[in-house]
Write an enzyme that holds these catalytic residues in place. Structure first.
Site, short mmCIF file in Angstrom:
data_model
loop_
_atom_site.label_atom_id
_atom_site.label_comp_id
_atom_site.label_asym_id
_atom_site.label_seq_id
_atom_site.Cartn_x
_atom_site.Cartn_y
_atom_site.Cartn_z
N ASP A 192 0.83 -1.21 0.00
CA ASP A 192 0.00 0.00 0.00
C ASP A 192 0.87 1.26 0.00
O ASP A 192 1.98 1.25 0.52
CB ASP A 192 -0.90 -0.03 1.25
CG ASP A 192 -2.06 0.94 1.14
OD1 ASP A 192 -2.30 1.48 0.04
OD2 ASP A 192 -2.73 1.16 2.16
N GLY A 193 0.31 2.32 -0.55
CA GLY A 193 0.98 3.63 -0.47
C GLY A 193 1.54 4.14 -1.77
O GLY A 193 2.17 5.21 -1.80
N ARG B 188 -0.95 9.05 -9.96
CA ARG B 188 -0.94 7.83 -9.14
C ARG B 188 -0.24 6.66 -9.84
O ARG B 188 0.45 5.86 -9.21
CB ARG B 188 -2.38 7.43 -8.77
CG ARG B 188 -3.08 8.44 -7.88
CD ARG B 188 -4.52 8.02 -7.63
NE ARG B 188 -4.58 6.69 -7.07
CZ ARG B 188 -4.36 6.40 -5.78
NH1 ARG B 188 -4.10 7.35 -4.92
NH2 ARG B 188 -4.45 5.16 -5.36
N SER C 16 -7.26 -5.80 -5.82
CA SER C 16 -8.34 -6.44 -5.05
C SER C 16 -9.66 -6.39 -5.83
O SER C 16 -9.82 -5.61 -6.78
CB SER C 16 -8.51 -5.74 -3.70
OG SER C 16 -9.18 -4.51 -3.87
N ASN D 150 -10.80 -2.96 -5.96
CA ASN D 150 -10.04 -1.93 -6.71
C ASN D 150 -10.69 -1.51 -8.03
O ASN D 150 -10.32 -0.49 -8.61
CB ASN D 150 -8.60 -2.39 -6.96
CG ASN D 150 -7.72 -2.35 -5.72
OD1 ASN D 150 -6.76 -3.11 -5.61
ND2 ASN D 150 -8.02 -1.47 -4.77
C1 FPP Z 1 -2.18 0.14 -3.20
O1 FPP Z 1 -1.65 1.44 -3.12
C2 FPP Z 1 -1.62 -0.52 -4.34
C3 FPP Z 1 -2.33 -1.12 -5.35
C4 FPP Z 1 -3.79 -1.16 -5.41
C5 FPP Z 1 -1.64 -1.73 -6.47
C6 FPP Z 1 -0.48 -2.60 -6.14
C7 FPP Z 1 0.32 -2.71 -7.33
C8 FPP Z 1 1.65 -2.64 -7.40
C9 FPP Z 1 2.58 -2.53 -6.28
C10 FPP Z 1 2.26 -2.60 -8.72
C11 FPP Z 1 2.61 -3.76 -9.43
C12 FPP Z 1 2.49 -5.13 -8.94
C13 FPP Z 1 2.88 -6.13 -9.70
C14 FPP Z 1 2.74 -7.51 -9.27
C15 FPP Z 1 3.48 -5.89 -11.01
P1 FPP Z 1 -2.61 2.68 -3.27
O2 FPP Z 1 -2.64 3.07 -4.69
O3 FPP Z 1 -3.94 2.35 -2.69
O4 FPP Z 1 -1.88 3.75 -2.44
P2 FPP Z 1 -2.56 4.95 -1.64
O5 FPP Z 1 -3.29 4.33 -0.48
O6 FPP Z 1 -1.41 5.78 -1.24
O7 FPP Z 1 -3.50 5.66 -2.59
#
Ligand code: FPP
Length: 246
Positions: free
Chosen positions: A24-25, A37, A69, A72
């Site tokens: 996350d983050g 983002r 998820s 998402n």
């Molecule tokens: C949550 O951070 C992150 C996600 C929903 C996406 C996770 C994806 C990756 C790390 C990239 C690639 C993964 C692979 C396997 C290639 P957020 O966007 O919710 O962060 P925030 O809470 O700061 O908005």
């Protein structure tokens, strides 16, 4: 609190066999830099390689990461499309290295809502790496713990209806055989980055006795060193599984 041994490149004593990570983050990391983002998601994808590569050195055999998820899909169309494109690019770009480094990749989650090209790439990556055993990387994509349990229960009910299973035989051993994670051990340690202390529908059944680490670091800043510290800290925890200390 017991003191945490300093991580080394040696195996960490009492290391978690299976670590699951809620990455996350990414969004906040990008916003802090005045960037969109998706810039954060791309930076997050780069982190994945370093953490996968660090696993054998810390004695971690299984790594499961939450990439997308079932909730998402509520994000903007631009972000969802950008993430799907990132997953396609990641698989295409990383296939060779993952294969060469002995990483076996599996995907969990419901594939029905994913596009055909992505599904083909996921199948290819699973097949291309299926003989590997050095690290077991599981990528949760369109995954939700409740959705997984519901899908598992549906299949289990079909087996009951078909006379393959007696209702009296449904217990804690039977149900997990229908989960997406049926071939994986339960996670020992679940890490969530970015300062949020919630589990967001991740591995609900499997993490019943996992240890949790909620850390402030934003995922694109998560390092091998911090991963090592968390693995070492796990090694000194007293896991009782409902019993008392010996
Ligand atoms: C949550 O951070 C992150 C996600 C929903 C996406 C996770 C994806 C990756 C790390 C990239 C690639 C993964 C692979 C396997 C290639 P957020 O966007 O919710 O962060 P925030 O809470 O700061 O908005």
């Amino acid at each position: 609190m017991p003191s945490t041994p300093h991580p080394t490149s040696e195996l960490v004593p009492g290391a978690p066999r299976h670590v699951a990570i809620i990455m996350d983050g990414n969004g906040r990391w990008a916003t802090q830099r005045g960037r969109p983002r998706l810039f954060g998601h791309h930076a997050g994808a780069k982190r994945v390689r370093e953490i996968v590569e660090a696993c054998p050195g810390f004695g971690v055999e299984y790594l499961t990461i939450f990439a997308f998820s079932t909730e998402n899909w509520k994000r903007t169309q631009v972000e969802v499309a950008g993430l799907m494109s990132l997953f396609r690019r990641y698989i295409t770009k990383e296939m060779k290295a993952l294969k060469a480094e002995g990483v076996r990749v599996r995907f969990i989650g419901d594939r029905v809502r994913l596009d055909d090209k992505l599904i083909r790439l996921m199948n290819d990556l699973e097949q291309e790496t299926e003989i590997n055993t050095r690290v077991h990387l599981t990528i949760a994509l369109n995954y939700g713990g409740r959705d997984e349990v519901a899908r598992a229960t549906r299949r289990l009910a079909q087996d009951v209806a078909a006379g393959k299973l007696e209702p009296a035989d449904v217990d804690e051993e039977t149900l997990p055989r229908y989960l997406d994670t049926c071939v994986l051990p339960d996670p020992d340690l679940v890490i969530r980055t970015s300062g949020e202390a919630r589990i967001s529908n991740f591995l609900l059944w499997q993490s019943a006795y996992a240890e949790y680490e909620f850390i402030d670091t934003l995922w694109p800043d998560f390092s091998k060193q911090e991963f090592g510290r968390l693995c070492a800290s796990f090694g000194v925890r007293d896991r009782r599984f409902g019993a008392v200390s010996r």
